[in-house]
Scaffold this active site. Sequence first.
Site, PDB file in Angstrom:
ATOM      1  N   GLY A  10       0.800  -1.188   0.005  1.00  0.00           N
ATOM      2  CA  GLY A  10      -0.066  -0.003  -0.017  1.00  0.00           C
ATOM      3  C   GLY A  10       0.860   1.141  -0.115  1.00  0.00           C
ATOM      4  O   GLY A  10       2.035   1.275   0.220  1.00  0.00           O
ATOM      5  N   GLY A  51       0.682   5.513   1.130  1.00  0.00           N
ATOM      6  CA  GLY A  51       0.032   6.602   1.958  1.00  0.00           C
ATOM      7  C   GLY A  51       0.946   7.676   2.167  1.00  0.00           C
ATOM      8  O   GLY A  51       2.103   8.006   1.592  1.00  0.00           O
ATOM      9  N   GLY A  52       0.452   8.970   2.593  1.00  0.00           N
ATOM     10  CA  GLY A  52       0.981  10.285   2.530  1.00  0.00           C
ATOM     11  C   GLY A  52       2.510   9.803   3.269  1.00  0.00           C
ATOM     12  O   GLY A  52       3.292  11.158   2.954  1.00  0.00           O
ATOM     13  N   MET A  53       2.610   9.268   4.135  1.00  0.00           N
ATOM     14  CA  MET A  53       3.904   9.208   4.793  1.00  0.00           C
ATOM     15  C   MET A  53       4.839   8.047   4.532  1.00  0.00           C
ATOM     16  O   MET A  53       5.657   7.720   5.163  1.00  0.00           O
ATOM     17  CB  MET A  53       3.380   9.283   6.347  1.00  0.00           C
ATOM     18  CG  MET A  53       3.506  10.349   7.126  1.00  0.00           C
ATOM     19  SD  MET A  53       4.604  11.644   6.778  1.00  0.00           S
ATOM     20  CE  MET A  53       5.741  11.229   7.956  1.00  0.00           C
ATOM     21  N   GLY A  54       4.397   7.438   3.194  1.00  0.00           N
ATOM     22  CA  GLY A  54       5.375   6.390   2.693  1.00  0.00           C
ATOM     23  C   GLY A  54       4.461   5.261   1.821  1.00  0.00           C
ATOM     24  O   GLY A  54       3.615   5.259   1.752  1.00  0.00           O
ATOM     25  N   VAL A  83       4.567   0.821   1.456  1.00  0.00           N
ATOM     26  CA  VAL A  83       4.847  -0.273   2.345  1.00  0.00           C
ATOM     27  C   VAL A  83       4.878  -1.578   1.326  1.00  0.00           C
ATOM     28  O   VAL A  83       3.953  -1.734   0.634  1.00  0.00           O
ATOM     29  CB  VAL A  83       3.917  -0.604   3.339  1.00  0.00           C
ATOM     30  CG1 VAL A  83       4.158  -1.666   4.254  1.00  0.00           C
ATOM     31  CG2 VAL A  83       3.943   0.789   4.333  1.00  0.00           C
ATOM     32  N   LYS A 100       8.684  -0.182   5.131  1.00  0.00           N
ATOM     33  CA  LYS A 100       8.182   1.058   4.936  1.00  0.00           C
ATOM     34  C   LYS A 100       9.167   2.086   4.521  1.00  0.00           C
ATOM     35  O   LYS A 100      10.386   2.221   5.224  1.00  0.00           O
ATOM     36  CB  LYS A 100       7.367   1.595   6.063  1.00  0.00           C
ATOM     37  CG  LYS A 100       6.662   3.014   5.921  1.00  0.00           C
ATOM     38  CD  LYS A 100       5.834   3.338   6.996  1.00  0.00           C
ATOM     39  CE  LYS A 100       5.051   4.784   6.714  1.00  0.00           C
ATOM     40  NZ  LYS A 100       4.093   5.094   7.696  1.00  0.00           N
ATOM     41  N   ASP A 131      -3.307   9.252  14.010  1.00  0.00           N
ATOM     42  CA  ASP A 131      -3.965   8.867  12.625  1.00  0.00           C
ATOM     43  C   ASP A 131      -4.579   7.460  13.064  1.00  0.00           C
ATOM     44  O   ASP A 131      -4.279   6.441  12.131  1.00  0.00           O
ATOM     45  CB  ASP A 131      -2.898   8.950  11.738  1.00  0.00           C
ATOM     46  CG  ASP A 131      -3.154   8.784  10.217  1.00  0.00           C
ATOM     47  OD1 ASP A 131      -4.537   9.102  10.225  1.00  0.00           O
ATOM     48  OD2 ASP A 131      -2.646   8.179   9.377  1.00  0.00           O
TER      49      ASP A 131
END
Length: 932
Positions: free
Chosen positions: A102, A104-107, A109, A124, A218
């Site tokens: 997946g 996401g805004g912070m990485g 994975v 990640k 989060d």
Amino acid sequence: MDAGNPDRLERLFEQAKALPPEDQQAFLEAACAGDPAAEAELRSLIATANEAESFFDILADAVLSLSPWPPASPSEPTAPPPDPDPLIGRSVRQYRIEELLGRGGMGVVYRAHDTVLDRPVALKFLPTHVTHDEEFAERFLVEARAAAALDHPNVCTVYEIGESEDGRRFIAMAYCEGETLKQKLAHGPLPIEEAKEYARQIAAGLEAAHRSGIVHRDIKPGNVVVSPEGLVKVLDFGLAKLADVTLTRTGSTMGTVAYMSPEQTRGKEADHRTDLWSLGVVLYEMLTGERPFRGDSNAVVIHAIQEEKPEPISALRPEVDLDLEGVVSRLLAKDREQRPASVEAAGLDTGEATPPKGVFAKPSGPWARVRSWPTVAVTIIALATIVLWSFSRGASAPARADGLPEATVAVFPFENHSGDPTLDDVGEYVAFAIMDGLNWMDEGTVLSRDAVLQTLASAGESASVQEIAADLGAGTSITGTFMLLGDTLRFEAEITAVASGELLHPITASGIAADREGVIETLRQRVMGAIATTLGDERTSLGISRAPSYDAYQAWARGIELLDVSNYQEALEYFRDAYRLDTTFVFALIGVMSAYAYMGLPSKLDSVVGFLEARRSELRPVDQLWVREFRAGLEGDRMGQLDVVRAILRYEPVWWGHLVQLATAAGRPDEALQVWEDVEEGRIEASHLSPYKDSPDTWFSLTRAQHMTARYSEQLMTARRAREQFPDDLRGWSYEIQALFALDRFDEADRLLEEAKKIEQPGGSVGAMLYEIAADLARHGHAAKAHQVAQAAVSWYQSRDPEAYERETALALLLADRPEEAAGLMQAVVTEYPDSLDAHGILGIGLARMGDRLGAEVEAGWLEGLDRPYLRGDNIFWRAGIASHLGEKDAATRLLRQAIREGLSFAHLHHEPLLAPLWGYEPFEQVIAPRG
């Protein structure tokens, strides 16, 4: 319209933006008719706003579609990688990348395989666009260090913080098999027990993080994985923050919008209560299948989070228990100061605390507390009694005395305001439907349809409806209108007192025009509920402004009947049903609150009080005060209770007796006696409807206040009046006998005592009476007589069911100077029920009396380490008792002062035999001395 009027333009802009795009054109044309400049200005504003929202949506999509790896050369385009991902099969250090999991805004994975330790891992990586951003890189390391510091079964384990050969930072984490909550919720709401269990495990992981000073920031379904065995793991501390490190840019917001707390949406600093909010959102979604705050854009969602109230869970899923709904309600308090102070305080069991066992849960009669200071639970039960009396009485009695709501009702045809004359017959049909419903009720007499129509036909055009209703002999009229607004059918009804013209209830009902029958039934239910709550008798008329549906009202009224006969569990179910049938009927939760108080369930009571606090704007001002008093009672805040009741008396002076009870318990007997004097002298209204002159609790609070101030002659007269009124309540006998002994009238006291011993009451009434009298005799220096009466109490208990009265027997044994037997009895109880607070306390005092200092200190240590809600000073009181018998008078006095601050009642401390070594000790006497 003046296009230069900014306030007007802003108001129209907000109204237009709230509409679907397809409806905005018609709205602008109607609102700006004849003013093309204003219409053009508004169109421009709306277009700009829509473009801005589209831009932010595109930006969010772009962030979620970042390339997972930097391009091979600066000249290569930054398009998404081809499929299959070129990184699949490559190795980073000892990790062989196998699958993209997946973005996401912070990485990004990946699932990988650790070739050294032969185990699956999740890798990640920091996203490309922030590779050279030092602030983001530092945030990444904070996340990793924070997560690596946690060791908890409900937190994803971090194995390593590393860097690839080309300088990309990564975290190697445990690979968690299973589904995310997001995937589970795609199929709809979860089973209730399953949702509660997942919430408990999430809470356990958060509790571990918060203890380490870490805030997740989060929490959302996508960051929670559930294994096939049901084990929950909280993932991605990508927004985590150490309590002493602040990296967030001023004014920026982080987290997924739908799960953000109000403070996050405003760019304010987050703390552990931010996670509690997000947990509440997730639990709400697990229970209902819907998010509490929704919208077509992030801006709309943020507005909902900041300003709007979510729909009650029970409205979406009625089978959800109100206790659980109350937990969610407290988690979703918009003011974080009103949220629970910790995960544990939220009311979800984290699995780390053993539920306490109740050693004295067996029935022990109406006067069960032999140790003679009343607990907070007793105070709350007394409060439940008067509050239910208050709510069942409502505000109707004074109104009826003014002649407003008469019991004869005239229902008039509703006026057709739709502009369609073919709907004229709807007005008569609605009136007939309401009449039919009212005829099934016990409240009031409904005038016939023919009588109303004939009188209308013969009345002149100038005659008003109120005049016609008066001619009919009606005291209450029901009139109304209906209209069509597009596809929406809307009814508006007014229930009016004929004599004064006062509007008693405005009622509206609306819905899809195609469902005309459903809308009319909703209206009929509301009107029936309004008539029932206005014209009912004193037990069932509520005097509330927003009437419930009649079905909900009937369930509530049945709950009141069951509460009257002490059938608390069944009453509770009816009160719950009343709320589920009509979730606007917040008033029904007062019944739920009171039933829990009667049943001695403070944690459940706490959750309902919290729920009502969150919806306090829907209650009358006086009802809000009652809820505040329940909260103060739960927290042991006796002065807070007193302040609230003083305010309540400004609305309803008939509650003077509750002030008497609270003032006595708070150590203010002079105030209690002054209130009584004001009632007797007519300075305070003592209506025959007041419950207090018919309440034994009021009389016995008065006798206690008189005893606390050494007014024994007055106590004797009050106790005799109480005994005449309540001959079967042995408290009256006890207080009269105590007064006689205090006045040195021993012969009279002995004769009355022998008579009282012959009274057979269920439970421990006689034993309790004897114990109370013995304690007071000891306090007044009549040691031999006190010993004799205490021996009689022991004999009485031992002649009954010994197991039912173990605690009471042990207390009487201590008073009879038989500490070895008391300690032995309580040692057996502690062995069987190791969590029993009273058993440990009595055992500690018994051991101290026997000279076993070490054993007594062990029990005091157990009491000191006790961490249990709603103690309200109980454990500290027992520690004070143990310290006093160990000769530590200063320590005992300090502990007693602390116990009083936490809610211990003053009422019986004057002659508490468990504190006998402190009698005459000046600091102790100052602590228990009557206050201002």
